[in-house]
Design a protein around this motif. Sequence first.
Motif, mmCIF file in Angstrom:
data_model
loop_
_atom_site.group_PDB
_atom_site.id
_atom_site.type_symbol
_atom_site.label_atom_id
_atom_site.label_comp_id
_atom_site.label_asym_id
_atom_site.label_seq_id
_atom_site.Cartn_x
_atom_site.Cartn_y
_atom_site.Cartn_z
ATOM 1 N N LEU A 225 0.832 -1.203 0.000
ATOM 2 C CA LEU A 225 0.000 0.000 0.000
ATOM 3 C C LEU A 225 0.867 1.253 0.000
ATOM 4 N N LEU A 226 1.895 1.223 0.828
ATOM 5 C CA LEU A 226 2.787 2.376 0.941
ATOM 6 C C LEU A 226 3.487 2.653 -0.390
ATOM 7 N N ALA A 227 3.998 1.586 -1.010
ATOM 8 C CA ALA A 227 4.724 1.746 -2.274
ATOM 9 C C ALA A 227 3.780 2.270 -3.352
ATOM 10 N N THR A 228 2.548 1.774 -3.356
ATOM 11 C CA THR A 228 1.587 2.232 -4.353
ATOM 12 C C THR A 228 1.273 3.710 -4.151
ATOM 13 N N VAL A 317 1.565 -2.902 -6.983
ATOM 14 C CA VAL A 317 0.451 -3.844 -6.905
ATOM 15 C C VAL A 317 0.750 -5.068 -7.769
ATOM 16 N N GLY A 318 1.351 -4.830 -8.932
ATOM 17 C CA GLY A 318 1.725 -5.938 -9.808
ATOM 18 C C GLY A 318 2.701 -6.872 -9.122
ATOM 19 N N ALA A 319 3.732 -6.291 -8.482
ATOM 20 C CA ALA A 319 4.722 -7.117 -7.786
ATOM 21 C C ALA A 319 4.063 -7.885 -6.645
ATOM 22 N N PHE A 320 3.085 -7.242 -6.000
ATOM 23 C CA PHE A 320 2.330 -7.884 -4.926
ATOM 24 C C PHE A 320 1.687 -9.166 -5.453
ATOM 25 N N PHE A 321 0.982 -9.049 -6.573
ATOM 26 C CA PHE A 321 0.325 -10.239 -7.136
ATOM 27 C C PHE A 321 1.339 -11.206 -7.751
#
Lengths: 369, 272
Positions: A225-228, A317-321
């Motif tokens: 969330l922070l990175a986004t 978010v992409g890296a998250f998924f």
Amino acid sequence: MTDTTPQAVVDERLKSESFGARLMKRPELGAIAGVILVTIFFLITADPAMFTLSGIINFMTPAAQLGILAIGAAMLMIGGEFDLSIGSMVAFSGLFFAAATVTFGMPLIVAIPATFLFSAAVGSLNGFIVIRSGLPSFIVTLAFLFILRGLSLVGLKLATGGSTQLRGVRDAIEGDWLAPIFSGDAFGGMFAWLAERGLVETFNNGAPKVPGLPIEIVWFVIIALLATWVLLRTPAGNWIFAAGGDANAATNSGVPVRRVKISLFMVTACCAALVAIITVMDAGSTDARRGFQKEFEAIIAAVIGGCLLTGGYGSAVGAFFGAIIFGMVVIGLTYTGFDQDWFQVFLGGMLLIAVLFNNAIRKRVTGER
Amino acid sequence: MTDDTKFHHGDAPETAPIVEMKNIEKHFGNIIALAGVSFDVRPGECHCLLGDNGAGKSTFIKTMSGVHKPTKGEIHFEGRPMSFDSPRDAMEAGIATVFQDLAMIPLMSVTRNFFMGREPTKGSGPFKRMDVDRMNQTTMDGMRSMGINLRAPDQAVGTLSGGERQTVAIARAVHFGAKVLILDEPTSALGVRQTSNVLATIDKVRKQGIGVVFISHNVRHALAVGDRFTVLNRGKTLGTAKRGDISPEELQDLMAGGQEMAQLEGSLGGTV
Ligand SMILES: Nc1ncnc2c1ncn2[C@@H]1O[C@H](COP(=O)(O)OP(=O)(O)O)[C@@H](O)[C@H]1O
Ligand SMILES: [Mg+2]
């Protein structure tokens, strides 16, 4: 974008864009599609236990550990650089942290900030050499992959008098008030409450099968969330995209590119330090193989998440998924009848598809001619 | 070629220069790109910098906008000696530049490019964030005032035409050029209407008391708005002339290095 000024006219050359077409332009689209596909695959092939709460926690835990690294790697890749030393950095900061707590007996309130500071310093050294020499970060950080791994080995032997494993972290941090923030499970009370009402699986004695949310998952979500937020909503985010898109144009437009890139190397190193702290506290010891090959996995997750190898494009978010896909595949195969070594084939395949897909998307976004 | 009276030119105002460059030299290794160039720009004037390809025009303005540090020479900004360490320093002093290569990032949206390096924020502390609505609005307005209706401010710059891209760069510099606006061949990719828009914008900006440095290959464009003209040749100034002191033909000759142009004109039997 709607215009309210009277002279504004709707541009007749602008086809109204469908929701789907807008979605296509988001870098994380591929990773989300990937999560759906992988989920469908395992829903068909895997034991249903994989998608119970404990099964999900089971694959989300390694996904979170990798994901914290992947988000750091993604931000750095968007900023136009690579860090191949992330995995070795996990071992190195793990050694620093374990030595700080066990050998020097520091309380966590000192040991943790010291570990972050130390890692950030190593990260900034990486960045400084890349910026100063103008060499590709690929080669500079490849050197650090070996240097840091070697130093971790040598350091471990020095600290333990010959062993490559440093034990006793658990005893050293016993009862430290900071420990729950970096180890164990969060929301234990909530899980117990849910168990009482029969909303989650329980053992026969009524205790929930999952005692709480592993702390790394909490960190993983917070960092995503922070990175986004940083990437999409702050000037610093704009500078990161600009620095990776075209460093020269960014500098000429007033973006402090060097500062941005060195900071990103420091952020990546701190992500490695966080994973080191969490996993060392969890295991109660550290060893020289900690974080082995994590740099490749993190970069793969970032690429599956839509990052371009050339920089300037991608998302947290992409890296998250991407990391979740990774965790699902690694753990998911154990729920199926397949040989687990298919994992590597699967991963290589995903990476290849992701790179081809990203390339096509980039051409669409830029209308490359 | 026509001398053009489209814009009103006062006499070049004899106020103190905003930026004064003295004997600027710039060497790249053993290449001497600038061999002692002096130049100044005053508030409310448009000072044109002319010269052939490779004369050193871009290199020169880059020393003014903080990209290059001059090898030798002095820069005075508002009367004080000044040394810009980065383009950011120059921007903060109020110097905005349209670079010849435009300095745009194709993968980023028009708005993000417009405000790159100088993003307006709202909120405070940890909630400080880019003011996206205001950024979009300003970008659309800036582009409209240059005669281009953007389709959408979140369109990637890579999808724009060359002229549209150039217009974004100009609109951006006009927005941020508080004291000096430098334009390095800003009209090379523009159509007729956008070109006259740019010339009109230069005139408008100049009337607000901003000093404009206008680099052009096109003598007609330069004469249309210029108050003073400096010709560069092979890294040296061939002199500065005020408007009215020099004819278009003389200027053209100076730019091309004189004789060759006259020869060519003769052999082609007309005006080049
Ligand atoms: N970074 C650089 N390194 C080496 N030579 C350069 C560099 N920048 C410009 N030059 C040289 O300086 C000279 C002037 O170039 P430039 O200022 O771009 O000319 P102009 O803009 O007038 O066409 C050219 O000969 C060019 O090759
Ligand atoms: Mg030039």
